[in-house]
Design a protein around this motif. Sequence first.
Motif, PDB file in Angstrom:
ATOM      1  N   ILE A   1       0.822  -1.205   0.000  1.00 23.31           N
ATOM      2  CA  ILE A   1       0.000   0.000   0.000  1.00 23.31           C
ATOM      3  C   ILE A   1       0.861   1.261   0.000  1.00 23.31           C
ATOM      4  CG2 ILE A   1      -0.309   0.418   2.480  1.00 23.31           C
ATOM      5  CD1 ILE A   1      -3.362   0.579   1.881  1.00 23.31           C
ATOM      6  N   ARG A   2       2.159   1.106   0.336  1.00 29.87           N
ATOM      7  CA  ARG A   2       3.072   2.259   0.404  1.00 29.87           C
ATOM      8  C   ARG A   2       4.504   1.762   0.365  1.00 29.87           C
ATOM      9  NH1 ARG A   2       2.924   3.656   6.909  1.00 29.87           N
ATOM     10  NH2 ARG A   2       2.295   1.567   7.573  1.00 29.87           N
ATOM     11  N   ASP A   3       5.420   2.681   0.148  1.00 31.36           N
ATOM     12  CA  ASP A   3       6.845   2.342   0.062  1.00 31.36           C
ATOM     13  C   ASP A   3       7.627   2.755   1.306  1.00 31.36           C
ATOM     14  OD1 ASP A   3       6.585   1.242  -2.462  1.00 31.36           O
ATOM     15  OD2 ASP A   3       7.018   3.142  -3.479  1.00 31.36           O
ATOM     16  N   ASP A   4       6.930   3.187   2.341  1.00 29.04           N
ATOM     17  CA  ASP A   4       7.636   3.684   3.528  1.00 29.04           C
ATOM     18  C   ASP A   4       7.080   3.051   4.809  1.00 29.04           C
ATOM     19  OD1 ASP A   4       5.189   4.922   3.437  1.00 29.04           O
ATOM     20  OD2 ASP A   4       5.941   6.941   3.875  1.00 29.04           O
ATOM     21  N   LEU A   5       6.733   1.761   4.743  1.00 25.09           N
ATOM     22  CA  LEU A   5       6.262   1.071   5.940  1.00 25.09           C
ATOM     23  C   LEU A   5       7.364   1.144   7.001  1.00 25.09           C
ATOM     24  CD1 LEU A   5       4.378  -2.325   5.945  1.00 25.09           C
ATOM     25  CD2 LEU A   5       5.972  -1.725   7.758  1.00 25.09           C
ATOM     26  N   PRO A   6       7.050   1.647   8.194  1.00 25.23           N
ATOM     27  CA  PRO A   6       8.107   1.912   9.177  1.00 25.23           C
ATOM     28  C   PRO A   6       8.678   0.642   9.796  1.00 25.23           C
ATOM     29  CG  PRO A   6       6.046   3.046   9.742  1.00 25.23           C
ATOM     30  CD  PRO A   6       5.737   2.107   8.636  1.00 25.23           C
ATOM     31  N   ILE A   7       9.926   0.756  10.207  1.00 24.40           N
ATOM     32  CA  ILE A   7      10.620  -0.322  10.912  1.00 24.40           C
ATOM     33  C   ILE A   7      10.949   0.159  12.317  1.00 24.40           C
ATOM     34  CG2 ILE A   7      12.705  -1.748  11.006  1.00 24.40           C
ATOM     35  CD1 ILE A   7      12.768  -1.651   7.951  1.00 24.40           C
ATOM     36  N   LEU A   8      10.555  -0.647  13.286  1.00 19.62           N
ATOM     37  CA  LEU A   8      10.836  -0.387  14.701  1.00 19.62           C
ATOM     38  C   LEU A   8      11.726  -1.510  15.202  1.00 19.62           C
ATOM     39  CD1 LEU A   8       8.213   0.433  17.474  1.00 19.62           C
ATOM     40  CD2 LEU A   8       9.805  -1.475  17.764  1.00 19.62           C
ATOM     41  N   LEU A   9      12.872  -1.173  15.757  1.00 26.12           N
ATOM     42  CA  LEU A   9      13.726  -2.177  16.396  1.00 26.12           C
ATOM     43  C   LEU A   9      13.517  -2.108  17.891  1.00 26.12           C
ATOM     44  CD1 LEU A   9      15.218  -2.887  13.758  1.00 26.12           C
ATOM     45  CD2 LEU A   9      17.324  -2.901  15.096  1.00 26.12           C
ATOM     46  N   GLY A  10      13.507  -3.270  18.534  1.00 27.68           N
ATOM     47  CA  GLY A  10      13.359  -3.327  19.973  1.00 27.68           C
ATOM     48  C   GLY A  10      14.525  -4.071  20.600  1.00 27.68           C
ATOM     49  N   GLY A  11      15.027  -3.534  21.700  1.00 26.30           N
ATOM     50  CA  GLY A  11      16.108  -4.187  22.423  1.00 26.30           C
ATOM     51  C   GLY A  11      16.911  -3.181  23.215  1.00 26.30           C
ATOM     52  N   GLY A  12      17.928  -3.678  23.896  1.00 28.18           N
ATOM     53  CA  GLY A  12      18.742  -2.810  24.736  1.00 28.18           C
ATOM     54  C   GLY A  12      20.222  -2.873  24.447  1.00 28.18           C
ATOM     55  N   GLY A  13      20.613  -3.653  23.441  1.00 35.61           N
ATOM     56  CA  GLY A  13      22.031  -3.829  23.162  1.00 35.61           C
ATOM     57  C   GLY A  13      22.659  -2.579  22.578  1.00 35.61           C
ATOM     58  N   GLU A  14      23.625  -2.028  23.273  1.00 30.04           N
ATOM     59  CA  GLU A  14      24.176  -0.729  22.904  1.00 30.04           C
ATOM     60  C   GLU A  14      25.039  -0.785  21.655  1.00 30.04           C
ATOM     61  OE1 GLU A  14      26.068   0.944  26.363  1.00 30.04           O
ATOM     62  OE2 GLU A  14      24.335   0.506  27.635  1.00 30.04           O
ATOM     63  N   LYS A  15      25.555  -1.930  21.326  1.00 32.02           N
ATOM     64  CA  LYS A  15      26.383  -2.043  20.109  1.00 32.02           C
ATOM     65  C   LYS A  15      25.569  -2.616  18.952  1.00 32.02           C
ATOM     66  CE  LYS A  15      30.815  -2.406  22.516  1.00 32.02           C
ATOM     67  NZ  LYS A  15      32.049  -3.218  22.740  1.00 32.02           N
ATOM     68  N   LYS A  16      25.090  -3.836  19.116  1.00 34.61           N
ATOM     69  CA  LYS A  16      24.458  -4.517  17.985  1.00 34.61           C
ATOM     70  C   LYS A  16      23.069  -3.952  17.679  1.00 34.61           C
ATOM     71  CE  LYS A  16      26.997  -8.850  18.756  1.00 34.61           C
ATOM     72  NZ  LYS A  16      27.790  -8.828  17.519  1.00 34.61           N
ATOM     73  N   THR A  17      22.164  -3.975  18.670  1.00 37.09           N
ATOM     74  CA  THR A  17      20.797  -3.499  18.414  1.00 37.09           C
ATOM     75  C   THR A  17      20.782  -2.033  18.033  1.00 37.09           C
ATOM     76  OG1 THR A  17      19.827  -5.138  19.910  1.00 37.09           O
ATOM     77  CG2 THR A  17      18.509  -3.189  19.417  1.00 37.09           C
ATOM     78  N   PHE A  18      21.498  -1.209  18.779  1.00 37.91           N
ATOM     79  CA  PHE A  18      21.481   0.223  18.495  1.00 37.91           C
ATOM     80  C   PHE A  18      22.164   0.523  17.164  1.00 37.91           C
ATOM     81  CE2 PHE A  18      21.067   1.895  23.147  1.00 37.91           C
ATOM     82  CZ  PHE A  18      19.940   1.107  23.321  1.00 37.91           C
TER      83      PHE A  18
END
Length: 327
Positions: free
Chosen positions: A172-189
Amino acid sequence: MSIRLGYQMPNFSYQTPVRDLFPTVVRQAREAEAAGFDAVFVMDHFYQLPGIGEPDEPMLEAYTALAGIAAATESVQLSALVTGNTYRNPTLLAKTVSTLDVVSGGRAVLGIGAGWFELEHRQLGFEFGTFTDRFERLDEALQIIAPMLRGERPTFDGTWYRTETAINEPRIRDDLPILLGGGGEKKTFGLAARYANHLNIIANAAELPRKLDALARRCEEAGRDRSTLETSFLAFVMIDEDGDKAREMQRTFLLSRGVDLEALSEEERAAATDRQFVGNPDEVAEQVQARVLDVGVDGIIVNLVTNGHQPGIVELAGRTLGPLVRG
């Protein structure tokens, strides 16, 4: 996309017949929408989590549930908090979340994380691997999913996944948002700085200043303006018009998980309740403002683990917290 106030359903243990379970879910979602929440979330798990209940307590499959919620709501954004990457091939996940977006009229958000609950993986036959494995898989998955959500046709040959001009239609669109969840300061962030519109920080509230400093460094390393990455904090909220009743709910909930607040030292008690915001509306608002928003986090995602399924409680939380995040 903006999620300043989100509502997450952390359990489906409503002490009702199973036929009444999903109507209770729908009622909460509708109440959140009416109360001004920006998004409704369900967990992407198959077993209940050890910090909340026992493994055999009710747990709905996330995307089937979200599709049902989509049909019963009109404006609220919909997401898993967060999708376990290990449970689905990335091309299937791109198709699944794009279908949810079509079904909901453009309200889907892809919430995603590396996966962590080993018991589910072992008993249900999902490959768990090492911590490093799971983050390598998430990185590869995002290299496939992100372009598929934009209508590109990625060809990818990695250690974990491969695709050949992968097609993802309809969208329906080309900008479907991505949300990352976690607390890892190196990998997740680091992955959030590269791929995400929103980062939901999973951590103790006392750690938030350090987490935000780390996120700023990851954004700088990725060449990204930190202000373009929205942040939120996942909070366990126990709220009632009677603050003493809310504190009793907290005590009873923690006892059910083997934690007796009265037997703990002051330091131990603070650590055991660091993600919890408890009391009457004024008390909860003051705690969220001081411990989360004043630190620099943009928004708050709450679960109402003890009483969210009771009519009026989601509305009370929205009425309490909405003014804090909307200025």
